[in-house]
Design an enzyme around this catalytic site. Structure first.
Site, PDB file in Angstrom:
ATOM      1  N   GLU A 131      33.798  44.877  38.587  1.00  0.00           N
ATOM      2  CA  GLU A 131      34.043  46.137  39.285  1.00  0.00           C
ATOM      3  C   GLU A 131      35.140  46.901  38.544  1.00  0.00           C
ATOM      4  O   GLU A 131      36.203  46.337  38.271  1.00  0.00           O
ATOM      5  CB  GLU A 131      34.476  45.896  40.732  1.00  0.00           C
ATOM      6  CG  GLU A 131      34.529  47.181  41.541  1.00  0.00           C
ATOM      7  CD  GLU A 131      34.968  46.970  42.994  1.00  0.00           C
ATOM      8  OE1 GLU A 131      34.538  47.744  43.856  1.00  0.00           O
ATOM      9  OE2 GLU A 131      35.751  46.038  43.246  1.00  0.00           O
ATOM     10  N   GLY A 271      43.814  42.115  43.406  1.00  0.00           N
ATOM     11  CA  GLY A 271      44.223  41.086  44.344  1.00  0.00           C
ATOM     12  C   GLY A 271      43.132  40.045  44.509  1.00  0.00           C
ATOM     13  O   GLY A 271      43.384  38.842  44.487  1.00  0.00           O
ATOM     14  N   ALA A 272      41.900  40.529  44.655  1.00  0.00           N
ATOM     15  CA  ALA A 272      40.744  39.642  44.788  1.00  0.00           C
ATOM     16  C   ALA A 272      39.491  40.479  44.616  1.00  0.00           C
ATOM     17  O   ALA A 272      39.532  41.706  44.678  1.00  0.00           O
ATOM     18  CB  ALA A 272      40.751  38.937  46.143  1.00  0.00           C
ATOM     19  N   MET A 273      38.354  39.800  44.414  1.00  0.00           N
ATOM     20  CA  MET A 273      37.090  40.499  44.176  1.00  0.00           C
ATOM     21  C   MET A 273      35.973  39.795  44.919  1.00  0.00           C
ATOM     22  O   MET A 273      35.824  38.579  44.838  1.00  0.00           O
ATOM     23  CB  MET A 273      36.795  40.540  42.672  1.00  0.00           C
ATOM     24  CG  MET A 273      35.509  41.264  42.326  1.00  0.00           C
ATOM     25  SD  MET A 273      35.546  42.991  42.861  1.00  0.00           S
ATOM     26  CE  MET A 273      33.797  43.293  43.097  1.00  0.00           C
ATOM     27  N   ASN A 275      32.767  39.376  44.672  1.00  0.00           N
ATOM     28  CA  ASN A 275      31.486  39.057  44.030  1.00  0.00           C
ATOM     29  C   ASN A 275      30.602  38.236  44.969  1.00  0.00           C
ATOM     30  O   ASN A 275      31.066  37.289  45.600  1.00  0.00           O
ATOM     31  CB  ASN A 275      31.725  38.245  42.756  1.00  0.00           C
ATOM     32  CG  ASN A 275      32.785  38.852  41.874  1.00  0.00           C
ATOM     33  OD1 ASN A 275      32.674  39.976  41.430  1.00  0.00           O
ATOM     34  ND2 ASN A 275      33.841  38.087  41.639  1.00  0.00           N
ATOM     35  N   HIS A 307      39.225  39.850  54.277  1.00  0.00           N
ATOM     36  CA  HIS A 307      38.775  41.126  53.703  1.00  0.00           C
ATOM     37  C   HIS A 307      37.640  40.910  52.704  1.00  0.00           C
ATOM     38  O   HIS A 307      36.598  41.578  52.771  1.00  0.00           O
ATOM     39  CB  HIS A 307      39.963  41.809  53.020  1.00  0.00           C
ATOM     40  CG  HIS A 307      39.623  43.065  52.293  1.00  0.00           C
ATOM     41  ND1 HIS A 307      39.905  44.319  52.779  1.00  0.00           N
ATOM     42  CD2 HIS A 307      39.017  43.269  51.090  1.00  0.00           C
ATOM     43  CE1 HIS A 307      39.484  45.234  51.929  1.00  0.00           C
ATOM     44  NE2 HIS A 307      38.951  44.620  50.886  1.00  0.00           N
ATOM     45  N   GLU A 308      37.829  39.972  51.789  1.00  0.00           N
ATOM     46  CA  GLU A 308      36.812  39.754  50.767  1.00  0.00           C
ATOM     47  C   GLU A 308      35.547  39.145  51.366  1.00  0.00           C
ATOM     48  O   GLU A 308      34.433  39.496  50.968  1.00  0.00           O
ATOM     49  CB  GLU A 308      37.356  38.863  49.645  1.00  0.00           C
ATOM     50  CG  GLU A 308      38.587  39.413  48.947  1.00  0.00           C
ATOM     51  CD  GLU A 308      38.409  40.820  48.398  1.00  0.00           C
ATOM     52  OE1 GLU A 308      37.261  41.206  48.075  1.00  0.00           O
ATOM     53  OE2 GLU A 308      39.411  41.544  48.299  1.00  0.00           O
TER      54      GLU A 308
END
Length: 329
Positions: A131, A271-273, A275, A307-308
């Site tokens: 992303e 912070g995080a992704m 996928n 959130h992720e």
């Protein structure tokens, strides 16, 4: 002394949006992993928008093109053009199959976009960040969020150097190869945009848990980290289970794959992704030590893990048409 000229980024306006002239129904990827060089073969089943007559143009950056075939035939150099940013191919029809093989260099990729090395050359592991436009650094593709495709990904690597092979989707086989190598295949049955593609490979440890969704699906939850960090992942695993159960109880949204992986790394731009099926986290938002982690840090872990995970439906299964819609996911 010479003045330094900086190229301005291209101006993109919402009013200029056009639907893609070409989409990809399925993509089959074969990824031969190495620290200094990795080779990626991709087989794209192409579909043309009948209302448009534009030639096939695929995004691709920092790719060494090794071979290209259209409908089983090797293309001559006059049948395509690659300027380092866009690959344009002649003679493509609706339903055509394009096959490319490229080489990328993970250890030299310091942008942390595409496929790159996290950690030292001898002990680090490979991972991806796609992303918003990282997939074009891995293979040729219409790298935009409104092109949704079903992915089959086969990873091959040296077993001692890369004992763990992960990609988004359900596991679909694994085994040994000659020369101390091995392979693993993953199939994602749900169409997704290229920015949600993910691969992780290296020496990692895990903690795991069996989870059953409200609609009866058995899911394996795995959190992966390097050996010196894995004992600090237990709170994050608890937080993941709480988030999954909350999403079921409040919105009736059940997880839709057989496995859910979360990977911690210290080399990450975000912070995080989220996928699909393979979340990748900056370790700051995943690791917790009861002797030193503050209440505020625990709240951050709880919030980011949730959130992720919530993106599994809001952002992954239902995604952006274009990046002007980023706030909607």
């Amino acid at each position: 002394m010479h003045a330094v000229s900086e190229q301005s980024p291209a101006l993109i306006r919402l009013r200029d949006y056009r639907a893609p002239a070409w989409s990809v129904e399925t993509i089959e990827m074969d990824v031969d992993l190495g620290i200094d060089a990795s080779e990626i073969s991709a087989r794209l089943q192409l579909r043309r928008d009948p209302a448009q007559q534009a030639p096939l143009q695929l995004d691709g950056e920092n790719l060494q093109l090794l071979s290209i075939r259209l409908d089983g035939e090797q293309l001559s150099a006059s049948a395509y053009r690659y300027d380092g940013t866009v690959l344009e191919v002649d003679g493509v029809r609706d339903g055509s199959v394009l096959e490319t093989r490229v080489r990328v260099r993970p250890a030299a990729n310091t942008a942390l976009e595409g496929l790159y090395l996290s950690g030292p050359h001898e002990t680090g592991f490979l991972l991806t960040q796609c992303e918003a436009e990282g997939f074009r650094h891995i293979t040729f593709f219409p790298d935009r969020p409104d092109v949704l495709s079903r992915y089959t990904v086969t990873l091959r690597a040296d077993r001692e150097r890369f004992p763990v092979l992960l990609a988004g989707g359900n596991p679909d086989g694994a085994g040994a190869l000659e020369g101390g190598r091995h392979w693993a295949r993953f199939v994602d049955p749900h169409p997704k945009p290229s920015y949600l593609f993910a691969v992780v490979a290296g020496r990692l440890e895990r903690i795991e848990r069996d989870y059953v969704t409200a609609d009866g699906r058995a899911v394996k939850l795995n959190i992966w980290a390097e050996a010196d960090a894995i004992d600090r992942c237990h709170y994050a695993l608890d937080a993941l289970e709480r988030a999954m159960r909350w999403d079921e109880q409040v919105y009736g949204r059940n997880y839709d794959l057989d496995v859910f992986h979360v990977v911690a790394t210290h080399d990450f731009n975000m912070g995080a992704m989220e996928n699909k099926g393979l979340n990748i986290f900056n370790a700051k938002y995943l690791l917790a030590d009861p002797d030193s982690t503050t209440d505020e840090e625990y709240r951050h872990i709880e919030a980011v893990v949730a959130h992720e995970y919530f993106h599994n439906w809001s952002g992954n299964r239902v995604t952006c048409r274009d990046w002007f819609q980023l706030s909607l996911k």
